[in-house]
Design an enzyme around this catalytic site. Structure first.
Site, PDB file in Angstrom:
ATOM      1  N   ASN A   1      -6.309  17.768 -45.911  1.00 14.31           N
ATOM      2  CA  ASN A   1      -6.994  17.920 -44.625  1.00 14.31           C
ATOM      3  C   ASN A   1      -6.017  18.055 -43.457  1.00 14.31           C
ATOM      4  O   ASN A   1      -5.026  17.330 -43.391  1.00 14.31           O
ATOM      5  CB  ASN A   1      -7.897  16.708 -44.383  1.00 14.31           C
ATOM      6  CG  ASN A   1      -8.943  16.554 -45.460  1.00 14.31           C
ATOM      7  OD1 ASN A   1      -9.461  17.541 -45.984  1.00 14.31           O
ATOM      8  ND2 ASN A   1      -9.246  15.314 -45.812  1.00 14.31           N
TER       9      ASN A   1
ATOM     10  N   GLN B   1      -6.266   0.477  -7.832  1.00 20.86           N
ATOM     11  CA  GLN B   1      -5.293  -0.086  -8.778  1.00 20.86           C
ATOM     12  C   GLN B   1      -5.417   0.516 -10.173  1.00 20.86           C
ATOM     13  O   GLN B   1      -4.438   0.656 -10.895  1.00 20.86           O
ATOM     14  CB  GLN B   1      -5.466  -1.607  -8.842  1.00 20.86           C
ATOM     15  CG  GLN B   1      -4.521  -2.292  -9.815  1.00 20.86           C
ATOM     16  CD  GLN B   1      -4.487  -3.787  -9.603  1.00 20.86           C
ATOM     17  OE1 GLN B   1      -3.815  -4.260  -8.699  1.00 20.86           O
ATOM     18  NE2 GLN B   1      -5.211  -4.519 -10.417  1.00 20.86           N
TER      19      GLN B   1
ATOM     20  N   THR C   1     -13.906  38.469 -32.408  1.00 19.58           N
ATOM     21  CA  THR C   1     -14.729  38.067 -31.256  1.00 19.58           C
ATOM     22  C   THR C   1     -16.000  37.513 -31.881  1.00 19.58           C
ATOM     23  O   THR C   1     -16.441  38.025 -32.921  1.00 19.58           O
ATOM     24  CB  THR C   1     -15.060  39.252 -30.310  1.00 19.58           C
ATOM     25  OG1 THR C   1     -15.803  40.215 -31.051  1.00 19.58           O
ATOM     26  CG2 THR C   1     -13.815  39.892 -29.730  1.00 19.58           C
ATOM     27  N   HIS C   2     -16.553  36.483 -31.295  1.00 18.45           N
ATOM     28  CA  HIS C   2     -17.731  35.801 -31.874  1.00 18.45           C
ATOM     29  C   HIS C   2     -17.453  35.331 -33.298  1.00 18.45           C
ATOM     30  O   HIS C   2     -18.379  35.194 -34.100  1.00 18.45           O
ATOM     31  CB  HIS C   2     -18.961  36.725 -31.881  1.00 18.45           C
ATOM     32  CG  HIS C   2     -19.206  37.398 -30.577  1.00 18.45           C
ATOM     33  ND1 HIS C   2     -20.042  36.895 -29.615  1.00 18.45           N
ATOM     34  CD2 HIS C   2     -18.683  38.542 -30.056  1.00 18.45           C
ATOM     35  CE1 HIS C   2     -20.058  37.697 -28.565  1.00 18.45           C
ATOM     36  NE2 HIS C   2     -19.226  38.708 -28.802  1.00 18.45           N
TER      37      HIS C   2
ATOM     38  N   LYS D   1      -3.498   3.866 -12.178  1.00 16.55           N
ATOM     39  CA  LYS D   1      -2.264   3.954 -12.982  1.00 16.55           C
ATOM     40  C   LYS D   1      -2.536   3.956 -14.480  1.00 16.55           C
ATOM     41  O   LYS D   1      -1.966   4.781 -15.211  1.00 16.55           O
ATOM     42  CB  LYS D   1      -1.298   2.836 -12.584  1.00 16.55           C
ATOM     43  CG  LYS D   1      -0.625   3.153 -11.248  1.00 16.55           C
ATOM     44  CD  LYS D   1       0.108   1.999 -10.656  1.00 16.55           C
ATOM     45  CE  LYS D   1      -0.822   0.931 -10.128  1.00 16.55           C
ATOM     46  NZ  LYS D   1      -1.708   1.389  -9.027  1.00 16.55           N
TER      47      LYS D   1
ATOM     48  N   ASN E   1       0.806  -1.224   0.000  1.00 13.33           N
ATOM     49  CA  ASN E   1       0.000   0.000   0.000  1.00 13.33           C
ATOM     50  C   ASN E   1       0.839   1.273   0.000  1.00 13.33           C
ATOM     51  O   ASN E   1       0.524   2.229  -0.699  1.00 13.33           O
ATOM     52  CB  ASN E   1      -0.966   0.000   1.189  1.00 13.33           C
ATOM     53  CG  ASN E   1      -2.001  -1.104   1.070  1.00 13.33           C
ATOM     54  OD1 ASN E   1      -2.048  -1.791   0.040  1.00 13.33           O
ATOM     55  ND2 ASN E   1      -2.813  -1.283   2.093  1.00 13.33           N
TER      56      ASN E   1
ATOM     57  N   TYR F   1      -6.980   1.824   1.778  1.00 13.84           N
ATOM     58  CA  TYR F   1      -6.681   1.203   0.494  1.00 13.84           C
ATOM     59  C   TYR F   1      -7.783   0.242   0.061  1.00 13.84           C
ATOM     60  O   TYR F   1      -8.264  -0.576   0.843  1.00 13.84           O
ATOM     61  CB  TYR F   1      -5.335   0.436   0.510  1.00 13.84           C
ATOM     62  CG  TYR F   1      -5.084  -0.196  -0.856  1.00 13.84           C
ATOM     63  CD1 TYR F   1      -4.478   0.537  -1.862  1.00 13.84           C
ATOM     64  CD2 TYR F   1      -5.544  -1.480  -1.168  1.00 13.84           C
ATOM     65  CE1 TYR F   1      -4.320   0.005  -3.147  1.00 13.84           C
ATOM     66  CE2 TYR F   1      -5.392  -2.026  -2.439  1.00 13.84           C
ATOM     67  CZ  TYR F   1      -4.775  -1.277  -3.427  1.00 13.84           C
ATOM     68  OH  TYR F   1      -4.634  -1.793  -4.683  1.00 13.84           O
TER      69      TYR F   1
ATOM     70  N   GLU G   1      -6.759  18.122 -35.999  1.00 17.82           N
ATOM     71  CA  GLU G   1      -8.028  17.521 -35.555  1.00 17.82           C
ATOM     72  C   GLU G   1      -7.799  16.493 -34.448  1.00 17.82           C
ATOM     73  O   GLU G   1      -8.586  16.382 -33.508  1.00 17.82           O
ATOM     74  CB  GLU G   1      -8.751  16.901 -36.761  1.00 17.82           C
ATOM     75  CG  GLU G   1      -9.266  17.986 -37.708  1.00 17.82           C
ATOM     76  CD  GLU G   1      -9.716  17.465 -39.069  1.00 17.82           C
ATOM     77  OE1 GLU G   1      -9.916  16.248 -39.223  1.00 17.82           O
ATOM     78  OE2 GLU G   1      -9.850  18.305 -39.987  1.00 17.82           O
TER      79      GLU G   1
ATOM     80  N   LYS H   1      -8.405  17.221 -52.079  1.00 18.88           N
ATOM     81  CA  LYS H   1      -8.403  17.521 -50.646  1.00 18.88           C
ATOM     82  C   LYS H   1      -7.027  17.521 -49.990  1.00 18.88           C
ATOM     83  O   LYS H   1      -6.152  16.731 -50.322  1.00 18.88           O
ATOM     84  CB  LYS H   1      -9.280  16.508 -49.889  1.00 18.88           C
ATOM     85  CG  LYS H   1     -10.756  16.691 -50.093  1.00 18.88           C
ATOM     86  CD  LYS H   1     -11.296  18.045 -49.642  1.00 18.88           C
ATOM     87  CE  LYS H   1     -11.426  18.227 -48.152  1.00 18.88           C
ATOM     88  NZ  LYS H   1     -12.395  17.361 -47.497  1.00 18.88           N
TER      89      LYS H   1
ATOM     90  N   SER I   1      -7.587  12.740 -49.347  1.00 20.08           N
ATOM     91  CA  SER I   1      -8.847  12.027 -49.249  1.00 20.08           C
ATOM     92  C   SER I   1      -8.801  10.808 -50.166  1.00 20.08           C
ATOM     93  O   SER I   1      -8.106  10.816 -51.178  1.00 20.08           O
ATOM     94  CB  SER I   1      -9.987  12.960 -49.675  1.00 20.08           C
ATOM     95  OG  SER I   1     -11.063  12.218 -50.211  1.00 20.08           O
TER      96      SER I   1
HETATM   97  N1  ARG Z   1      -1.297  -3.546  -7.506  1.00 21.68           N
HETATM   98  C1  ARG Z   1      -1.818  -2.816  -6.384  1.00 21.68           C
HETATM   99  C2  ARG Z   1      -2.231  -1.432  -6.866  1.00 21.68           C
HETATM  100  O1  ARG Z   1      -1.808  -1.060  -7.899  1.00 21.68           O
HETATM  101  C3  ARG Z   1      -0.782  -2.690  -5.319  1.00 21.68           C
HETATM  102  C4  ARG Z   1      -1.333  -2.506  -3.952  1.00 21.68           C
HETATM  103  C5  ARG Z   1      -1.942  -3.766  -3.478  1.00 21.68           C
HETATM  104  N2  ARG Z   1      -2.367  -3.684  -2.117  1.00 21.68           N
HETATM  105  C6  ARG Z   1      -3.315  -4.494  -1.697  1.00 21.68           C
HETATM  106  N3  ARG Z   1      -3.663  -4.362  -0.461  1.00 21.68           N
HETATM  107  N4  ARG Z   1      -3.896  -5.375  -2.473  1.00 21.68           N
HETATM  108  O2  ARG Z   1      -2.960  -0.716  -6.228  1.00 21.68           O
END
Ligand code: ARG
Length: 462
Positions: free
Chosen positions: A289, A326, A159-160, A329, A114, A321, A294, A287, A281
């Site tokens: 583009n 998880q 403007t606008h 990430k 954690n 936690y 975009e 064309k 195109s």
């Molecule tokens: N892979 C977990 C995460 O990314 C790590 C932490 C896991 N902790 C737990 N108590 N299961 O959050």
């Protein structure tokens, strides 16, 4: 002896994790991106455990050497990541067992995944923030470069989306410099808040070992350790801040892209792109583009989405936690990758844009863009109130519109029909270049101002 094929918790469990959950619940395919931060943090943690005599020094040293070896293996792409071990933390720990045997068992003393995961993740976000800032700097430099070449390129300011007042193309571009400069500061500000080390919070309540959190904080490059162990393992503000900074920056770049798309459209034709920034195109042979612009605009949606997702994941989460965390990430990695590509494309786009000077000047002269200048002239030279002057100028615009003339094509005689006491000197106010250069208030579009700002920007960027 620890079985290298079993999970660390296998002794407590009658059954092993279901295959489908193993696949869905494992984060290794995402968080392997944290490997160098994870190894770095584990080495610092181990150094501290040795220093404070929490683990035998000889085992600690084996751990550190073992971790170095694993790092090299992963660097070279020679590491076999296993879903069975869930995440990067356990994959590395398991590998360490394989490499150095039971000494590996000392590494996870006085920590939990954690605090480990937040430490790694914070280190990653810090590094990545600096990478984004580097890209931002490059883009800001390129903006200044093209602005410098276009100080006296006059275009209509809108403007606008209606022609409003003449401006310098450089001034328009430098507006984006200012936005990006704030983005850069926003990223730097987020680093300040992020700069506290989570390591040592352990599972949630701290630890009974005699650890030295200040030592690990310093060695990891943080200012100090976090104050509250429960907050530490629950907090993902730093990831939210990062995604917010990314979203705001993407929004600015999206506006630039949208501006460019409009200015490049056949209706406007105010800027052109090198063919490098265009695609054709499959059906319409004529064309060209502006696809990169975009994509810059469209992908802002991805950056917003990541921010929205993380805020939603966090909003109902009890302390401390939970597995929900998880998925933070993948959101941050995607947010980073998306913005980084957007910055790279924006950089290319800026380097490959060319103003259509003739058309810009023409358009700056249409839409009666100097009507305000005339009103201002009456205020300054004839001491009229602004509202009185505004009224006279409106009448002149109506007259010009009726007679299909631009304001600079009106004769002194025609003007005098609306205000008697005028001489030829008034004619200069209808010149768009004069209009631009009269805007000498701080931050205004005059060439003098822009030249000064460019000098300042160049100094700031050094
Ligand atoms: N892979 C977990 C995460 O990314 C790590 C932490 C896991 N902790 C737990 N108590 N299961 O959050």
């Amino acid at each position: 002896m620890v079985n290298k094929n079993k999970t660390v918790w296998s002794n407590r469990f009658k059954n092993s994790t279901s295959k489908s959950f193993q696949r869905i619940g494992a984060s290794i395919n995402v968080d392997k991106r944290l490997y160098s931060q994870d190894i770095f943090a584990s080495k610092i943690h181990t150094q501290m455990l040795i220093k404070n005599k929490i683990i035998p020094s000889k085992d600690g040293k084996k751990i550190i050497r073992g971790l170095d070896k694993i790092k090299k293996q992963i660097d070279k792409g020679k590491f076999n990541f296993k879903e069975k071990f869930e995440d990067i933390h356990l994959n590395i720990e398991k590998k360490l067992y394989e490499n150095i045997g039971n000494s590996a068992g000392y590494m996870h003393t006085a920590r939990s995944r954690n605090d480990q995961v937040v430490t790694d993740f914070k280190l990653w976000v810090k590094d990545s923030t600096l990478l984004i800032i580097k890209e931002l700097n490059l883009l800001m430099k390129n903006i200044v470069n093209i602005a410098e070449k276009n100080i006296s390129t006059v275009m209509p300011g809108f403007t606008h989306l209606k022609n409003a007042q003449p401006i310098s193309f450089a001034h328009y571009l430098l507006a984006y410099y200012e936005m990006l400069n704030r983005d850069k500061k926003r990223f730097y500000n987020s680093l300040v808040l992020m700069n506290e080390s989570p390591l040592g919070a352990a599972a949630l309540s701290g630890t009974s070992y005699n650890i030295d959190r200040t030592f690990t904080a310093k060695k990891l490059g943080f200012n100090k350790p976090t104050n509250n162990s429960i907050d530490t393992v629950s907090d993902r503000d730093f990831a939210i801040d990062f995604l917010y900074c990314c979203a705001v920056c993407a929004m600015h770049l999206s506006r630039l892209a949208e501006d460019f798309i409009i200015l490049n459209s056949d209706a406007y034709q105010l800027i052109e792109f090198n063919d490098k920034m265009l695609t054709g195109s499959s059906i319409m042979p004529q064309k060209k583009n502006p696809d990169p612009a975009e994509l810059i605009r469209g992908r802002t949606g991805i950056n917003y989405g990541k921010l929205n997702s993380i805020l939603t994941i966090m909003k109902g989460l009890p302390i401390s936690y939970f597995k929900d965390l998880q998925d933070d990430k993948a959101l941050v990695f995607d947010g980073f990758d998306t913005l980084k590509d957007t910055l790279i494309m924006s950089n290319e786009l800026i380097k490959n844009v060319k103003p259509n000077n003739k058309r810009m000047l023409e358009m700056a002269n249409t839409g009666y863009t100097t009507a305000t200048d005339f009103a201002d002239y009456l205020v300054k030279e004839k001491k009229l109130s602004f509202r009185e002057a505004y009224k006279i100028s409106s009448k002149i615009v109506n007259y010009a519109e009726k007679n299909k003339k631009t304001l600079d094509k009106l004769s002194l005689k025609e003007l005098k029909k609306f205000y008697k006491d005028l001489n030829y000197k008034v004619l200069k106010v209808f010149n768009v270049k004069n209009s631009v250069n009269s805007k000498n208030s701080f931050g205004g579009t005059s060439e003098k101002n822009i030249t000064k700002m460019i000098k300042k920007y160049k100094k700031d960027l050094k």
